[in-house]
Design a protein around this motif. Sequence first.
Motif, PDB file in Angstrom:
ATOM      1  N   GLU A 288       0.840  -1.208   0.000  1.00  0.00           N
ATOM      2  CA  GLU A 288       0.000   0.000   0.000  1.00  0.00           C
ATOM      3  C   GLU A 288       0.873   1.256   0.000  1.00  0.00           C
ATOM      4  O   GLU A 288       0.619   2.206  -0.750  1.00  0.00           O
ATOM      5  CB  GLU A 288      -0.916   0.005   1.235  1.00  0.00           C
ATOM      6  N   LEU A 289       1.886   1.264   0.844  1.00  0.00           N
ATOM      7  CA  LEU A 289       2.771   2.430   0.944  1.00  0.00           C
ATOM      8  C   LEU A 289       3.469   2.689  -0.390  1.00  0.00           C
ATOM      9  O   LEU A 289       3.574   3.844  -0.833  1.00  0.00           O
ATOM     10  CB  LEU A 289       3.783   2.207   2.066  1.00  0.00           C
ATOM     11  N   ALA A 290       3.937   1.618  -1.025  1.00  0.00           N
ATOM     12  CA  ALA A 290       4.676   1.778  -2.280  1.00  0.00           C
ATOM     13  C   ALA A 290       3.808   2.311  -3.410  1.00  0.00           C
ATOM     14  O   ALA A 290       4.308   2.941  -4.344  1.00  0.00           O
ATOM     15  CB  ALA A 290       5.300   0.442  -2.679  1.00  0.00           C
ATOM     16  N   THR A 291       2.483   2.092  -3.347  1.00  0.00           N
ATOM     17  CA  THR A 291       1.601   2.662  -4.367  1.00  0.00           C
ATOM     18  C   THR A 291       1.362   4.145  -4.127  1.00  0.00           C
ATOM     19  O   THR A 291       1.061   4.891  -5.060  1.00  0.00           O
ATOM     20  CB  THR A 291       0.235   1.948  -4.413  1.00  0.00           C
TER      21      THR A 291
ATOM     22  N   LEU B 152      -1.351  -1.307  -7.909  1.00  0.00           N
ATOM     23  CA  LEU B 152      -0.010  -1.870  -7.830  1.00  0.00           C
ATOM     24  C   LEU B 152       0.851  -1.559  -9.057  1.00  0.00           C
ATOM     25  O   LEU B 152       2.080  -1.629  -8.976  1.00  0.00           O
ATOM     26  CB  LEU B 152      -0.084  -3.382  -7.615  1.00  0.00           C
ATOM     27  N   HIS B 153       0.223  -1.201 -10.170  1.00  0.00           N
ATOM     28  CA  HIS B 153       1.009  -0.815 -11.346  1.00  0.00           C
ATOM     29  C   HIS B 153       1.835   0.441 -11.077  1.00  0.00           C
ATOM     30  O   HIS B 153       2.781   0.736 -11.817  1.00  0.00           O
ATOM     31  CB  HIS B 153       0.083  -0.566 -12.546  1.00  0.00           C
TER      32      HIS B 153
ATOM     33  N   ALA C 288       2.456 -11.225  -7.798  1.00  0.00           N
ATOM     34  CA  ALA C 288       3.645 -10.663  -8.437  1.00  0.00           C
ATOM     35  C   ALA C 288       3.345 -10.135  -9.834  1.00  0.00           C
ATOM     36  O   ALA C 288       3.941  -9.141 -10.273  1.00  0.00           O
ATOM     37  CB  ALA C 288       4.749 -11.712  -8.490  1.00  0.00           C
ATOM     38  N   ARG C 289       2.417 -10.780 -10.535  1.00  0.00           N
ATOM     39  CA  ARG C 289       2.089 -10.329 -11.888  1.00  0.00           C
ATOM     40  C   ARG C 289       1.414  -8.964 -11.911  1.00  0.00           C
ATOM     41  O   ARG C 289       1.341  -8.323 -12.977  1.00  0.00           O
ATOM     42  CB  ARG C 289       1.189 -11.367 -12.576  1.00  0.00           C
ATOM     43  N   LEU C 290       0.940  -8.501 -10.781  1.00  0.00           N
ATOM     44  CA  LEU C 290       0.279  -7.197 -10.717  1.00  0.00           C
ATOM     45  C   LEU C 290       1.268  -6.043 -10.642  1.00  0.00           C
ATOM     46  O   LEU C 290       0.879  -4.882 -10.786  1.00  0.00           O
ATOM     47  CB  LEU C 290      -0.658  -7.151  -9.501  1.00  0.00           C
ATOM     48  N   LEU C 291       2.547  -6.340 -10.401  1.00  0.00           N
ATOM     49  CA  LEU C 291       3.581  -5.319 -10.308  1.00  0.00           C
ATOM     50  C   LEU C 291       4.420  -5.332 -11.581  1.00  0.00           C
ATOM     51  O   LEU C 291       4.659  -6.395 -12.168  1.00  0.00           O
ATOM     52  CB  LEU C 291       4.482  -5.544  -9.094  1.00  0.00           C
ATOM     53  N   PRO C 292       4.912  -4.166 -12.011  1.00  0.00           N
ATOM     54  CA  PRO C 292       5.609  -4.100 -13.298  1.00  0.00           C
ATOM     55  C   PRO C 292       7.010  -4.707 -13.293  1.00  0.00           C
ATOM     56  O   PRO C 292       7.520  -5.072 -14.348  1.00  0.00           O
ATOM     57  CB  PRO C 292       5.676  -2.592 -13.588  1.00  0.00           C
ATOM     58  N   ASN C 293       7.653  -4.822 -12.123  1.00  0.00           N
ATOM     59  CA  ASN C 293       9.038  -5.292 -12.096  1.00  0.00           C
ATOM     60  C   ASN C 293       9.238  -6.177 -10.870  1.00  0.00           C
ATOM     61  O   ASN C 293       9.793  -5.747  -9.860  1.00  0.00           O
ATOM     62  CB  ASN C 293       9.998  -4.093 -12.070  1.00  0.00           C
ATOM     63  N   ALA C 294       8.747  -7.410 -10.943  1.00  0.00           N
ATOM     64  CA  ALA C 294       8.774  -8.291  -9.782  1.00  0.00           C
ATOM     65  C   ALA C 294       9.322  -9.659 -10.158  1.00  0.00           C
ATOM     66  O   ALA C 294       9.166 -10.124 -11.291  1.00  0.00           O
ATOM     67  CB  ALA C 294       7.366  -8.451  -9.205  1.00  0.00           C
ATOM     68  N   ARG C 295       9.961 -10.285  -9.176  1.00  0.00           N
ATOM     69  CA  ARG C 295      10.387 -11.665  -9.336  1.00  0.00           C
ATOM     70  C   ARG C 295      10.123 -12.417  -8.036  1.00  0.00           C
ATOM     71  O   ARG C 295       9.843 -11.795  -7.006  1.00  0.00           O
ATOM     72  CB  ARG C 295      11.855 -11.767  -9.744  1.00  0.00           C
ATOM     73  N   ILE C 296      10.239 -13.729  -8.074  1.00  0.00           N
ATOM     74  CA  ILE C 296       9.874 -14.581  -6.946  1.00  0.00           C
ATOM     75  C   ILE C 296      11.052 -15.454  -6.550  1.00  0.00           C
ATOM     76  O   ILE C 296      11.799 -15.939  -7.406  1.00  0.00           O
ATOM     77  CB  ILE C 296       8.664 -15.464  -7.315  1.00  0.00           C
ATOM     78  N   ASP C 297      11.218 -15.637  -5.248  1.00  0.00           N
ATOM     79  CA  ASP C 297      12.215 -16.571  -4.740  1.00  0.00           C
ATOM     80  C   ASP C 297      11.579 -17.370  -3.603  1.00  0.00           C
ATOM     81  O   ASP C 297      10.579 -16.941  -3.008  1.00  0.00           O
ATOM     82  CB  ASP C 297      13.462 -15.829  -4.240  1.00  0.00           C
ATOM     83  N   THR C 298      12.150 -18.521  -3.328  1.00  0.00           N
ATOM     84  CA  THR C 298      11.612 -19.428  -2.314  1.00  0.00           C
ATOM     85  C   THR C 298      12.698 -19.779  -1.316  1.00  0.00           C
ATOM     86  O   THR C 298      13.858 -19.972  -1.691  1.00  0.00           O
ATOM     87  CB  THR C 298      11.076 -20.716  -2.965  1.00  0.00           C
ATOM     88  N   ILE C 299      12.327 -19.856  -0.039  1.00  0.00           N
ATOM     89  CA  ILE C 299      13.251 -20.250   1.014  1.00  0.00           C
ATOM     90  C   ILE C 299      12.874 -21.650   1.488  1.00  0.00           C
ATOM     91  O   ILE C 299      11.742 -21.887   1.923  1.00  0.00           O
ATOM     92  CB  ILE C 299      13.239 -19.244   2.174  1.00  0.00           C
TER      93      ILE C 299
END
Length: 261
Positions: A102-105, A194-195, A221-232
């Motif tokens: 929310e803050l980042a938007t 989020l765009h 993640a697909r809702l943001l223009p520059n996102a990637r995913i990682d798993t721990i």
Amino acid sequence: MPREMVAIAGVELELFEDGAGPPLLLVHGAQGFVPEQPYVRMLSAGRRLIAPSHPGFGSSSLPDWIDAVDDIAYIYLELLDRLDVRQLDMVGCSIGGWIAAELATKAPSAVRRLVLSGPVGVKTGPIDRLDIPDIFATPQSDMERLLFHDPERMRMDPANLTDEQLAISVRNRETLALLAWEPYMHNPKLRHRLHRVSAPTLFLRGASDGLVSAEYLAAYARLLPNARIDTIAAAGHAPQVEQPEAFARTVLGFLDAGAMS
């Protein structure tokens, strides 16, 4: 641990700050902020870590006008003004990921790099089905299996908590219900904002997370223009607690890849 109370927009906000260097805002999850947890020290090594307790969590007050995650995002924007922080990195966990998104938007230029770990906050599936299991209706034993890769190791005995810690735990849960009950775990408007997030964003998920599914995270993640995913690996919904070294290494590796000058 270095904590103080700061008055922001009528909220007495409990604030933890530690370390020196580029600023990093840590937005905690539903269990609240515990500065003694090992990942906190790891994140503050070489950075100015700023970690408020949300209104209604920890020792922070909860005015009656605050009833949504969106309200907290505005509180934190004012906090950054108070601290004279013009740009920073941000890490949000669980409901803290929702607040961070929310803050980042609202202030895209203020966020340089963004990490969302097991975030909630958007609706991605059918309207007649919950994306996130109903945590308020789930028995504690089942919740532990949803939250943790190794529930036995992570189980907390209430008998070992002080009265103050027990009171804070109950208060945290009450505030979570206020913020996330209806609509459940999301803001219907957020997905349409989020765009606006311009920061490179890393979505993190513990491989055994029973609350935030891999499908949900991918759709988010697909809702943001520059996102990637990682798993721990070997972690559930709170990889920062269950695998602090791997969490800190992954987060700092992502943030340092675009090091602030």
